[in-house]
Scaffold this active site. Structure first.
Site, PDB file in Angstrom:
ATOM      1  N   LYS A  46     -10.690   1.253  -1.913  1.00 52.07           N
ATOM      2  CA  LYS A  46      -9.945   0.469  -0.933  1.00 52.07           C
ATOM      3  C   LYS A  46     -10.708   0.329   0.381  1.00 52.07           C
ATOM      4  CE  LYS A  46      -5.906   2.580  -2.909  1.00 52.07           C
ATOM      5  NZ  LYS A  46      -4.671   3.333  -2.718  1.00 52.07           N
ATOM      6  N   THR A  84      -1.220  -1.383  -3.863  1.00 56.69           N
ATOM      7  CA  THR A  84      -1.922  -0.178  -3.454  1.00 56.69           C
ATOM      8  C   THR A  84      -0.978   0.659  -2.614  1.00 56.69           C
ATOM      9  OG1 THR A  84      -2.760  -1.202  -1.444  1.00 56.69           O
ATOM     10  CG2 THR A  84      -4.152  -1.314  -3.391  1.00 56.69           C
ATOM     11  N   GLY A  85       0.113   1.159  -3.231  1.00 54.38           N
ATOM     12  CA  GLY A  85       0.920   2.191  -2.557  1.00 54.38           C
ATOM     13  C   GLY A  85      -0.156   3.152  -2.138  1.00 54.38           C
ATOM     14  N   THR A  86      -0.263   3.494  -0.892  1.00 53.02           N
ATOM     15  CA  THR A  86      -1.562   3.985  -0.454  1.00 53.02           C
ATOM     16  C   THR A  86      -1.496   4.769   0.838  1.00 53.02           C
ATOM     17  OG1 THR A  86      -3.799   3.115  -0.442  1.00 53.02           O
ATOM     18  CG2 THR A  86      -2.362   2.240   1.193  1.00 53.02           C
ATOM     19  N   THR A  87      -2.628   5.418   1.157  1.00 53.44           N
ATOM     20  CA  THR A  87      -2.783   5.970   2.488  1.00 53.44           C
ATOM     21  C   THR A  87      -4.144   5.537   3.006  1.00 53.44           C
ATOM     22  OG1 THR A  87      -1.636   7.927   1.710  1.00 53.44           O
ATOM     23  CG2 THR A  87      -2.687   8.070   3.854  1.00 53.44           C
TER      24      THR A  87
END
Lengths: 217, 217
Positions: free
Chosen positions: B50, B15-18
């Site tokens: 998420k 989950t490359g994510t913010t």
């Protein structure tokens, strides 16, 4: 122990201007800003380095990346611009300075690792900011660079508006530098700012204690 | 414009994510983007959730390896449900965070997931905790995480105030997510948020085209 004594890390680490640099254009000129930290690995080699380097009377560049590479490019372009402005008999254009920087960055892109932002004022187009990362040349309303810039992309995206005045631009630069210096380990020290307009290029130092603070400081 | 650190050591779906969570006067807002990617090149899901509910008023956000994060939250949900039956009272937010921390710390060699836990309980009101990759647990008024968070450190430092109203905080969280999604190529999709107060939980979903826009969009 059977280990070899390799000495302190900073003897073998490359010296980088970790850094946060920014340049922004307003109607009538430009404002450039930078932090003042030069690091070699974990050590701070110079805590008061001015990374805003003059290329000509009204054209400055902001240095980031490898300290040696960036300084060398700036010195070479300074010389080339002197010759060029004698040949044309007047002050050079900002675009010319940026092109000279770009030519070096592109030709030696495998050997060099420095990014210079070129900004200044000329008679033809007023205040201009050029980014020269990796050998491209692009004019932008504002540009940020250096390791500290990653942390302030959101801030500059949110806060930038077209048509800001000189004072608003200066405040914008100081706020951005302060935020980046607080988060990036390779940026810090004092903030240097240069404001260039038709009349002059004005240099200013803002000490650490005079930088803006935020909610958790 | 430096290369930002991409989590290329994370195998499989990441989950490359913010993600972020922020306290306001009377509650907490927790939110994330909705993109899951493989190797930073292929978007394997545009609408992944998420923001996981682990109890009535306790949510957590996941970052890192999706498989690890899902396994850990599933285990944490079970622990918390059992714990709250034993104690005959809703669990404290710090208990939820501690359960996650224990799992992360004890299995730190195998796992690659970080968490933000946010919620409301009777003892300490609105709280936000962060459990880092190695299993450190720390309470903060506001915290951000994931690859996209790098770009909004400056924005969050500048714009967050500890005692905002619910609407101000929601707008702040939307702005921050939108800015991060605009700069990070492995964050995107919709913004999933939950607003948690003593009264209850409200889910807010904002699709990509309704997110706040900034000067260059």
């Amino acid at each position: 122990m059977l280990e070899e004594d390799t000495g302190p890390g900073w003897l073998s680490e490359e010296v980088k201007t970790g850094t946060t640099i920014i340049a922004i254009e307003y109607n009538g000129g430009v404002v450039l800003g930078s932090d003042s930290r030069v690091s070699a690995g974990e050590a701070v080699m110079n805590r008061v380095m001015n990374k805003l380097s003059p290329l000509h009377d009204k054209i400055y560049c902001a240095l980031s990346g490898s300290a040696a590479d960036a300084q060398t490019i700036a010195e070479i372009v300074n010389y080339q611009l002197d010759v060029h402005s004698l040949e044309i008999g007047e002050d050079p254009q900002v675009r010319s300075a940026a092109t000279l920087v770009r030519n070096i960055s592109y030709k030696y892109k495998e050997e060099l690792s420095a990014h210079l932002i070129v900004a200044g004022w000329d008679r033809r187009d007023g205040g201009q900011v050029f980014a020269t990362l990796n050998g491209l040349l692009t004019r932008q309303p504002f540009a940020i660079g250096g390791s500290g810039s990653s942390y302030v992309y959101g801030f500059v995206d949110a806060e930038y508006r077209r048509g800001m005045s000189k004072e608003e631009c200066q405040q914008f630069v100081v706020n951005t530098l302060s935020l980046a210096m607080n988060r990036d380990g390779s940026s810090g020290g004092v903030a240097y700012m240069v404001t260039i307009d038709e009349q002059k290029a004005e240099e200013k130092v803002i000490l650490g204690s005079d930088l803006p603070t935020f909610f958790d400081q | 414009m430096e290369k930002h650190y991409t989590n290329s050591q994370v195998k499989g779906v990441s989950t490359g994510t913010t993600i972020l969570a922020a306290t306001f006067d009377g509650g907490v807002v927790i939110g994330s983007d909705s993109r899951a990617s493989i190797g930073g090149e292929y978007v394997s899901s545009k609408t992944i959730n998420k923001v996981i509910q682990v109890h009535d008023r306790i949510f957590c956000c996941i970052a890192g390896s999706l498989a690890d994060a899902q396994a850990v939250t599933k285990a944490a949900k079970f622990h918390l449900a059992f714990h709250s039956v034993q104690m005959e009272t809703p669990p404290l937010v710090i208990s939820a965070a501690s359960v996650l921390k224990e799992l992360c710390y004890k299995n730190k060699d195998e796992l690659q997931a970080g968490f933000i836990t946010a919620g409301w309980d009777r003892k300490k009101g609105a709280q936000v905790y962060v459990v880092s990759l190695g299993g450190m647990l720390v309470r903060q008024p506001i915290t951000i995480g994931g690859s996209g968070s790098t770009y909004i450190y400056g924005y969050v430092d500048a714009k967050y105030k500890p005692d905002m109203s619910r609407d101000e905080c929601l707008q702040f969280a939307l702005n921050a997510l939108s800015l991060a999604m605009g700069r990070d190529n492995v964050s995107g999709g919709v913004a999933n948020l939950a607003v948690i107060t003593e009264e209850g939980v409200e889910h807010v979903v904002v699709p990509g085209d309704k997110l706040p826009r900034f000067h260059d969009e």
